[in-house]
Enzyme design. Sequence first.
Site, PDB file in Angstrom:
ATOM      1  N   ARG A 238       0.988  -0.655   0.002  1.00  0.00           N
ATOM      2  CA  ARG A 238       0.062   0.383   0.017  1.00  0.00           C
ATOM      3  C   ARG A 238       0.856   1.355  -0.183  1.00  0.00           C
ATOM      4  NH1 ARG A 238      -3.962  -2.464  -1.071  1.00  0.00           N
ATOM      5  NH2 ARG A 238      -5.319  -2.957  -0.706  1.00  0.00           N
ATOM      6  N   GLU A 267      -2.131   7.617  -4.022  1.00  0.00           N
ATOM      7  CA  GLU A 267      -2.487   7.805  -5.533  1.00  0.00           C
ATOM      8  C   GLU A 267      -4.179   7.741  -6.222  1.00  0.00           C
ATOM      9  OE1 GLU A 267      -1.921   3.552  -4.721  1.00  0.00           O
ATOM     10  OE2 GLU A 267      -3.108   2.399  -5.790  1.00  0.00           O
ATOM     11  N   HIS A 285      -1.113   0.355  -9.958  1.00  0.00           N
ATOM     12  CA  HIS A 285      -1.647  -0.351  -8.669  1.00  0.00           C
ATOM     13  C   HIS A 285      -2.405  -2.046  -9.692  1.00  0.00           C
ATOM     14  CE1 HIS A 285      -3.418  -0.090  -4.706  1.00  0.00           C
ATOM     15  NE2 HIS A 285      -3.731  -1.955  -5.034  1.00  0.00           N
TER      16      HIS A 285
HETATM   17  C1  8YV Z   1      -6.718  -4.146  -5.843  1.00  0.00           C
HETATM   18  C2  8YV Z   1      -4.995  -4.424  -3.826  1.00  0.00           C
HETATM   19  O1  8YV Z   1      -6.532  -4.442  -7.184  1.00  0.00           O
HETATM   20  O2  8YV Z   1      -6.204  -7.057  -2.710  1.00  0.00           O
HETATM   21  C3  8YV Z   1      -5.683  -5.044  -2.826  1.00  0.00           C
HETATM   22  O3  8YV Z   1      -5.406  -5.102  -1.470  1.00  0.00           O
HETATM   23  O4  8YV Z   1      -4.461  -4.228  -3.373  1.00  0.00           O
HETATM   24  C4  8YV Z   1      -5.721  -5.053  -5.488  1.00  0.00           C
HETATM   25  O5  8YV Z   1      -5.829  -6.169  -5.840  1.00  0.00           O
HETATM   26  C5  8YV Z   1      -7.685  -3.378  -5.509  1.00  0.00           C
HETATM   27  O6  8YV Z   1      -6.960  -2.777  -3.871  1.00  0.00           O
HETATM   28  C6  8YV Z   1      -8.700  -2.302  -5.827  1.00  0.00           C
HETATM   29  O7  8YV Z   1      -9.522  -3.369  -5.338  1.00  0.00           O
END
Ligand code: 8YV
Length: 328
Positions: A238, A267, A285
Amino acid sequence: MDKILVARAVFPDVLERLREHFDVDDNQGDRILGGDELRARLRGKRGCFITGSERIDAALLDACPDLRAVCNMAVGYNNIDVQACTQRKVLVTNTPDVLTETTADFGFALMMATARRMAESEHFLRRGEWKNWRYDMFVGPDVHGATLGILGMGRIGQAIARRGAHGFGMPVIYHNRSRLPLETEQALNARYVDKATLLREADHLVLVLPYSPESHHAIGAAELALMKPTATLTNVARGGIVDDAALAQALRDKRIAAAGLDVFEGEPKVHPELLSVPNVVLTPHIASATHKTRHAMASLAADNLIAALGRGPNAGKPPTPVNPQVLG
Ligand code: 8YV
């Protein structure tokens, strides 16, 4: 029929399945619903299907007292105030497991691209600057046999460690809130170390820990100063875990060799300094972005929502609850 909100665009077949059970307010136009608009659209809804981009906090929950289930299409759920949800008996679900291997593939690929300077050299080639081969052109550190450091040794961290240990002969060192069982450490060729040792000894450090107030800026100027000048840093966890301003400075000063970032503080905005330093690989991401995995994530979020609101074959038993005490 219960009303739900599907807050973002989603696979049509998943939306259809939700329509079989609910009166669905969807957002296939995928316009980001800001605070007021999200609140207005959530009012009167029993459940919502969201992604990591939507924030669910106490004020929003108070404005939407009918809400019973918040189903995140993501494994991370730092966008949701889980405690506030639990206090109001709102179930939270996420999408673990289905994205582990895909995200680990990407984390490993980003680490390799970073170490082997793939983006930097590609930009050089595209700019037409490649005139001659040179013995020291874009040389970087090796990946095979180098020490792989992992901060946050959950499912994805372990999957990355497996790739390094078994595919690339890398000794693995890791730091985590809790130590893994001995057999797991042995299977991953992994050694538990304190955070300072991890920073000092890793040749390639990969961040895979959840974001929380405790992990905010877990990597800042002081931590970067402990790393080897030849080391790389990769973040697929993150934004906010890394102090992006401090990282940009460290990259500019060659305090570390390079970084690979799939996530950013604030972001989709990216720190302007990160956009101008050459020794960083930047991706938007996308670590979980394969057709199969994104569909599995959406399906699991839908399964959770259907079951959480007492429908379908698993009625009352959503597969992956974050706060299962709400069910009890
Ligand atoms: C997602 C992510 O694409 O699952 C997670 O925690 O960071 C990613 O796989 C993103 O969060 C969109 O929901």
